[in-house]
Design an enzyme around this catalytic site. Structure first.
Site, mmCIF file in Angstrom:
data_model
loop_
_atom_site.group_PDB
_atom_site.id
_atom_site.type_symbol
_atom_site.label_atom_id
_atom_site.label_comp_id
_atom_site.label_asym_id
_atom_site.label_seq_id
_atom_site.Cartn_x
_atom_site.Cartn_y
_atom_site.Cartn_z
ATOM 1 N N ASP A 63 -8.141 10.397 9.109
ATOM 2 C CA ASP A 63 -8.784 10.210 7.821
ATOM 3 C C ASP A 63 -10.200 9.677 7.980
ATOM 4 O O ASP A 63 -10.609 9.298 9.083
ATOM 5 C CB ASP A 63 -7.952 9.268 6.926
ATOM 6 C CG ASP A 63 -7.344 8.098 7.682
ATOM 7 O OD1 ASP A 63 -7.865 7.746 8.751
ATOM 8 O OD2 ASP A 63 -6.341 7.541 7.212
ATOM 9 N N ASN A 132 1.919 -0.778 1.815
ATOM 10 C CA ASN A 132 2.529 -0.056 0.691
ATOM 11 C C ASN A 132 3.209 1.236 1.153
ATOM 12 O O ASN A 132 3.577 2.061 0.333
ATOM 13 C CB ASN A 132 1.471 0.246 -0.383
ATOM 14 C CG ASN A 132 0.360 1.160 0.144
ATOM 15 O OD1 ASN A 132 0.413 1.608 1.280
ATOM 16 N ND2 ASN A 132 -0.622 1.430 -0.691
ATOM 17 N N HIS A 134 1.841 3.623 3.042
ATOM 18 C CA HIS A 134 0.991 4.812 3.261
ATOM 19 C C HIS A 134 0.938 5.191 4.736
ATOM 20 O O HIS A 134 1.074 4.342 5.620
ATOM 21 C CB HIS A 134 -0.412 4.640 2.650
ATOM 22 C CG HIS A 134 -1.354 3.735 3.376
ATOM 23 N ND1 HIS A 134 -2.329 2.999 2.744
ATOM 24 C CD2 HIS A 134 -1.496 3.437 4.697
ATOM 25 C CE1 HIS A 134 -3.021 2.313 3.628
ATOM 26 N NE2 HIS A 134 -2.528 2.560 4.823
ATOM 27 N N GLU A 139 -1.358 7.548 -0.269
ATOM 28 C CA GLU A 139 -0.875 6.365 -0.973
ATOM 29 C C GLU A 139 0.398 6.710 -1.745
ATOM 30 O O GLU A 139 0.689 7.893 -1.985
ATOM 31 C CB GLU A 139 -1.968 5.878 -1.941
ATOM 32 C CG GLU A 139 -3.316 5.575 -1.282
ATOM 33 C CD GLU A 139 -3.313 4.289 -0.443
ATOM 34 O OE1 GLU A 139 -2.233 3.817 -0.035
ATOM 35 O OE2 GLU A 139 -4.418 3.760 -0.183
HETATM 36 C C1 F6R Z 1 -5.874 4.654 9.713
HETATM 37 C C2 F6R Z 1 -4.888 4.999 8.687
HETATM 38 C C3 F6R Z 1 -4.080 3.957 7.986
HETATM 39 C C4 F6R Z 1 -3.675 2.779 8.880
HETATM 40 C C5 F6R Z 1 -2.883 1.764 8.084
HETATM 41 C C6 F6R Z 1 -2.537 0.543 8.892
HETATM 42 O O1 F6R Z 1 -6.499 5.834 10.205
HETATM 43 O O2 F6R Z 1 -4.753 6.130 8.388
HETATM 44 O O3 F6R Z 1 -2.917 4.564 7.467
HETATM 45 O O4 F6R Z 1 -2.920 3.244 9.955
HETATM 46 O O5 F6R Z 1 -3.628 1.362 6.949
HETATM 47 O O6 F6R Z 1 -3.711 -0.134 9.233
HETATM 48 P P1 F6R Z 1 -3.666 -1.327 10.303
HETATM 49 O O7 F6R Z 1 -3.218 -0.727 11.564
HETATM 50 O O8 F6R Z 1 -5.090 -1.817 10.372
HETATM 51 O O9 F6R Z 1 -2.728 -2.337 9.762
#
Ligand code: F6R
Length: 239
Positions: A63, A132, A134, A139
């Site tokens: 992303d 959440n 995702h 989301e």
């Molecule tokens: C990152 C992504 C997000 C993260 C998620 C967890 O490219 O797509 O889904 O993997 O928000 O983030 P961290 O690892 O910082 O807790």
């Protein structure tokens, strides 16, 4: 779905094993990389291994924020270049990140999906998970058959990611993300989660119904998923 619980260092080593096992035997290996804090231990462990074929690995990020220039240090392009491309010695020309500064983000999303397909599909996708539920920036409420698309960030996600920005108002409100359907087409998936804050999302994703309220729950339908958890992230799973 395989679930493995270990300490953070052990998870990094195990994630590195799975990535190298998946890319090692392929003539044109394709790697899906996540940003955020969770996979950093995997990237650090990979940097300690010998794998001479990194220069030939094609990579696709999950992303990218919409509205940040690619060379903005907070963009996922910059993050991937620092933590993955330079750390491991990948060829930057083979590393793709959605173009969050494109004048037409919807078209950029379609192009990205096509580039993944034309690249032969992803051999191994590394994922983190949001509090959440995702995966990528899919989301809660995202249709589980979505491909790469323009997504609005949930308030919870913006709050969690505000740590990388000076002010809350600087946190982008939207992103381009591989969709659940894109992620599901990866041949292998390695999801890593650390810390107690992730425990409810992990329990819902792994043991709840497959439902858009928990986007990661779609992974229950994938034939080759390994979930790497520390004891805190695993703490809400049934015994
Ligand atoms: C990152 C992504 C997000 C993260 C998620 C967890 O490219 O797509 O889904 O993997 O928000 O983030 P961290 O690892 O910082 O807790």
């Amino acid at each position: 779905m395989k679930i493995e619980v270990a300490d953070e260092a052990g998870l990094g080593e195990r994630g590195a094993d799975l990535v190298l096992e998946s890319l090692g035997g392929r003539p044109d290996p394709v790697w899906g990389v996540a940003t955020g804090g969770s996979p950093l231990g995997i990237y650090r462990a990979l940097a300690q291994r010998t794998f001479r074929a990194w220069r030939g690995v094609r990579a696709f990020a999950l992303d990218e924020y919409v509205g940040l220039a690619p060379d903005d240090p907070r963009s996922y392009r910059s993050t991937v270049e620092r933590d993955v491309v330079r750390a491991l010695g990948l060829d930057p020309a083979l590393v793709h990140v959605p173009d969050g500064s494109a004048p037409d983000p919807v078209l950029a999303a379609k192009r990205y999906e096509r580039d993944i397909e034309q690249g032969g599909g992803i051999d191994v996708q590394v994922l983190g998970i949001g509090r959440n539920g995702h995966i990528g920036f899919n989301e809660p409420g995202t249709a589980l058959d979505e491909h790469t698309h323009l997504a609005r960030l949930a308030d919870e996600t913006r709050i969690d990611n505000a740590r990388y920005f000076a002010r809350m108002s600087d946190v982008p409100v939207s992103a381009l993300t591989q969709g659940p359907a894109t992620i599901m087409r990866s041949r292998r998936i390695v999801l890593i989660a650390l810390g107690r804050a992730k425990a409810p999302a992990i329990a819902r994703a792994l043991t709840g119904p497959v439902d858009p309220v928990s986007p990661a729950s779609i992974l229950q339908r994938h034939p080759d998923v390994t979930v790497l958890l520390d004891a805190d992230a695993a703490s809400a799973l049934p015994e």
